[in-house]
Design an enzyme around this catalytic site. Sequence first.
Site, PDB file in Angstrom:
ATOM      1  N   VAL A  30       3.944  -0.826   4.424  1.00 49.73           N
ATOM      2  CA  VAL A  30       2.574  -1.246   4.751  1.00 49.73           C
ATOM      3  C   VAL A  30       2.027  -2.072   3.585  1.00 49.73           C
ATOM      4  O   VAL A  30       2.114  -1.665   2.428  1.00 49.73           O
ATOM      5  CB  VAL A  30       1.659  -0.024   5.011  1.00 49.73           C
ATOM      6  CG1 VAL A  30       0.265  -0.481   5.436  1.00 49.73           C
ATOM      7  CG2 VAL A  30       2.255   0.872   6.098  1.00 49.73           C
ATOM      8  N   ILE A  61       0.861  -1.193   0.000  1.00 47.69           N
ATOM      9  CA  ILE A  61       0.000   0.000   0.000  1.00 47.69           C
ATOM     10  C   ILE A  61       0.891   1.233   0.000  1.00 47.69           C
ATOM     11  O   ILE A  61       0.656   2.196  -0.703  1.00 47.69           O
ATOM     12  CB  ILE A  61      -0.915   0.044   1.247  1.00 47.69           C
ATOM     13  CG1 ILE A  61      -1.840  -1.170   1.293  1.00 47.69           C
ATOM     14  CG2 ILE A  61      -1.715   1.344   1.271  1.00 47.69           C
ATOM     15  CD1 ILE A  61      -2.632  -1.280   2.588  1.00 47.69           C
ATOM     16  N   GLY A  62       1.927   1.198   0.831  1.00 46.08           N
ATOM     17  CA  GLY A  62       2.791   2.377   0.909  1.00 46.08           C
ATOM     18  C   GLY A  62       4.082   2.072   1.618  1.00 46.08           C
ATOM     19  O   GLY A  62       4.154   1.143   2.419  1.00 46.08           O
ATOM     20  N   ASP A 104       3.675  12.905  11.689  1.00 44.75           N
ATOM     21  CA  ASP A 104       3.645  12.766  10.234  1.00 44.75           C
ATOM     22  C   ASP A 104       2.208  12.777   9.723  1.00 44.75           C
ATOM     23  O   ASP A 104       1.843  11.983   8.863  1.00 44.75           O
ATOM     24  CB  ASP A 104       4.379  11.480   9.821  1.00 44.75           C
ATOM     25  CG  ASP A 104       4.679  11.435   8.323  1.00 44.75           C
ATOM     26  OD1 ASP A 104       4.794  12.519   7.702  1.00 44.75           O
ATOM     27  OD2 ASP A 104       4.793  10.324   7.771  1.00 44.75           O
TER      28      ASP A 104
END
Length: 323
Positions: free
Chosen positions: A46, A38-39, A163
Amino acid sequence: MTSKHHHIKAHQPQHQSATQQQTFNDGDPFNYEELNVIGTGAYGTVYRARDNLTGRIVAIKKVRITLTDNGVPMSTLREIALLKQLNASDHPNIVKLFEVCQFLEREGQLMVLLVFEHLEQDLSDLIERLPKSGMPPTTIQRLSRELLTGVDFLHSHRIIHRDLKPQNLLISSQGHLKIADFGLAKTYDFEMKLTSVVVTLWYRAPEVLLAQTYNSSVDIWSSACIIAEMFSRKALFPGTSEANQLDRIFELTGRPTAQQWPRTISLSREHFPARHPKQPRDLCPNLCEYANDLLAQMLSYDLRLRPSALACLDHEYFQQEPL
């Protein structure tokens, strides 16, 4: 609390035996089938994965931890205990943690898998798909309230997210906002220059860009940038480098005075043109009067002047019917 690293108080025995160290392992990593990445964030990779037992789609965050002579570092044990404690509160604006798995990847390296609920959409997707007319004012007000409610919950548990950005604010199928990608933040430090990962500067507070000590108000700054983005459908400070990011910020806050300029950095104040302070509305014309006033406070250059998340929620912007 102002420090380069936030410290979380947790009650843990000082010495963990091998059996005690297994306490946070409440799942089997081999029950999950990875589907796709996903990232790649500052805190690890992830993945979208399937739970082979239930068929449920989950998000798995993988974090590598270097073991010390005593095994798992105390800070990691504390953070995992804290994540579980947060999860027990079942907060509506925080992504749910299903379980924590761990296995020894290689000598001296522990792989920790944090298994979270998976939501298909994030705020950045939602903003991108908006029609020309933009987001309805009532939706902006509600999502802003949900964001600050989640931030207040984290801060009340001594967690600074550090973040916050539209990509890690997930939107449920019912349209509610949930904060993701916090926790195990200690394994990552802002000073790390990650070559393979583009960490966006757009939501970073000036004190972080100037490498000064910071506190939980960095999340208030980021939240303000995100709220402005919901109004205008574009980033408030889309900097192209750290210096350009600061210059865009000074366009709003004004260039700091010589007294305000940190003495500990090589970057000269004279590098930036003299600028006078503006109102958020000058950069984001869609803001109503109340939203402009709230964001002006949240985007104070002096972090001591920024209101807490709880104080933000008390602001008149949230008491009004959106105009």
